[in-house]
Design an enzyme around this catalytic site. Structure first.
Site, PDB file in Angstrom:
ATOM      1  CG  HIS A  99      -1.847   1.181   1.256  1.00  0.00           C
ATOM      2  ND1 HIS A  99      -3.001   1.254   0.505  1.00  0.00           N
ATOM      3  CD2 HIS A  99      -1.785   2.346   1.941  1.00  0.00           C
ATOM      4  CE1 HIS A  99      -3.609   2.406   0.734  1.00  0.00           C
ATOM      5  NE2 HIS A  99      -2.884   3.085   1.605  1.00  0.00           N
ATOM      6  CG  ASP A 149       9.039  -9.529   8.305  1.00  0.00           C
ATOM      7  OD1 ASP A 149       9.145  -8.311   8.505  1.00  0.00           O
ATOM      8  OD2 ASP A 149       8.970 -10.351   9.243  1.00  0.00           O
TER       9      ASP A 149
END
Length: 268
Positions: A99, A149
């Site tokens: 996003h 991550d």
């Protein structure tokens, strides 16, 4: 000034065309748990939806930007003999990471103190990174038997190249603010006392610029460099982190971190 309600770990405000998102969980040094990931995504979505917002500034605490994952929570689960699953968290931070790169509004990230683990990923997820001279970036995942991550491996490979990205991720060595700038990660390094004003000055300059051009520039950059980002997060990052999170090395890494000792990894 507009405020977003029902947020416990961040502070959101919007004024004069600039939305400011402050991670504000000092008890945990802004660890990125599921609640923090949810609240950050909510805040970025609100900034996108608000026509008054032109630019977003993301900040942490003066003492630390973010300590990364909530290792103490993992330790408590391991000690209690319970199942430790990080799959849902990794899925959520992946959505957040995509996003941030996909949204049409520019993001200025201001980092003071250490950014570790997923905190590094968040810092790299913006469009302009401004560092205080005390900033330090630590890809600490390897010390826990994990892989990076929140998109860190992908973003670093794109920005500093494969060899450097591998070296940083495999060693977990700290990178200070000046090295981050020399690597092309940091847009600017300023004295700690000047960080907030430097970030807001840049945000104001961007907010006064051609917003349609900026939005389409981000779209061009995304399509040129990040077209497969969402797929990579879902099909590569989640399963690789799942495999590491199920390993005995992960349990040992967590216990060693909390117990302040050198981990004894077994390779399984």
């Amino acid at each position: 000034m507009q405020h977003l309600g029902k947020l416990e770990k961040i502070i959101y405000s919007a004024q004069d065309g600039i939305a400011t998102i402050i991670m504000n969980d000092p008890s945990n040094l802004n660890a990125i748990d599921e609640q923090m990931a949810d609240e950050l995504l909510t805040a970025f979505q609100r900034a996108v939806q608000d026509a008054e917002v032109k630019v977003v500034v993301l900040k942490g605490l003066e003492k630390a930007f973010s300590a990364g994952g909530d290792i103490r929570y993992f330790y408590q689960r391991i000690q209690a003999g319970g199942e430790v699953s990080i799959d849902e968290l990794i899925a959520k931070v992946g959505v957040l990471a995509d996003h941030m790169k996909r949204m049409g509004k520019l993001i200025v990230v201001a980092v003071s103190g250490p950014a570790a683990g997923a905190g590094v990923s968040l810092a790299l997820g913006g469009d302009f990174l401004i560092c205080a001279d005390n900033a330090k970036f630590i890809l600490a995942f390897v010390n826990l038997g994990l892989v990076p991550d929140t998109g860190a491996t992908y973003l670093l490979s794109k920005s500093v190249g494969v060899a450097r990205a591998l070296a940083l991720a495999a060693t977990g060595r700290p990178v200070n603010a000046l090295e981050a700038q020399s690597l092309g990660l940091a847009h600017m390094v300023v004295p700690k006392a000047e960080l907030d004003e430097a970030a807001m000055k840049l945000a104001r300059e961007l907010a006064a610029g051609p917003l349609v051009a900026y939005s389409n520039l981000k779209r061009q950059i995304y399509d040129a460099n990040f077209r497969d980002y969402r797929r990579w997060l879902q099909e590569t990052e989640i399963p690789t982190q799942h495999a590491c999170g199920q390993s005995e090395d992960f349990k040992e890494g967590v216990k060693a971190f909390i117990e302040k000792r050198t981990p004894k990894f077994s390779g399984c």
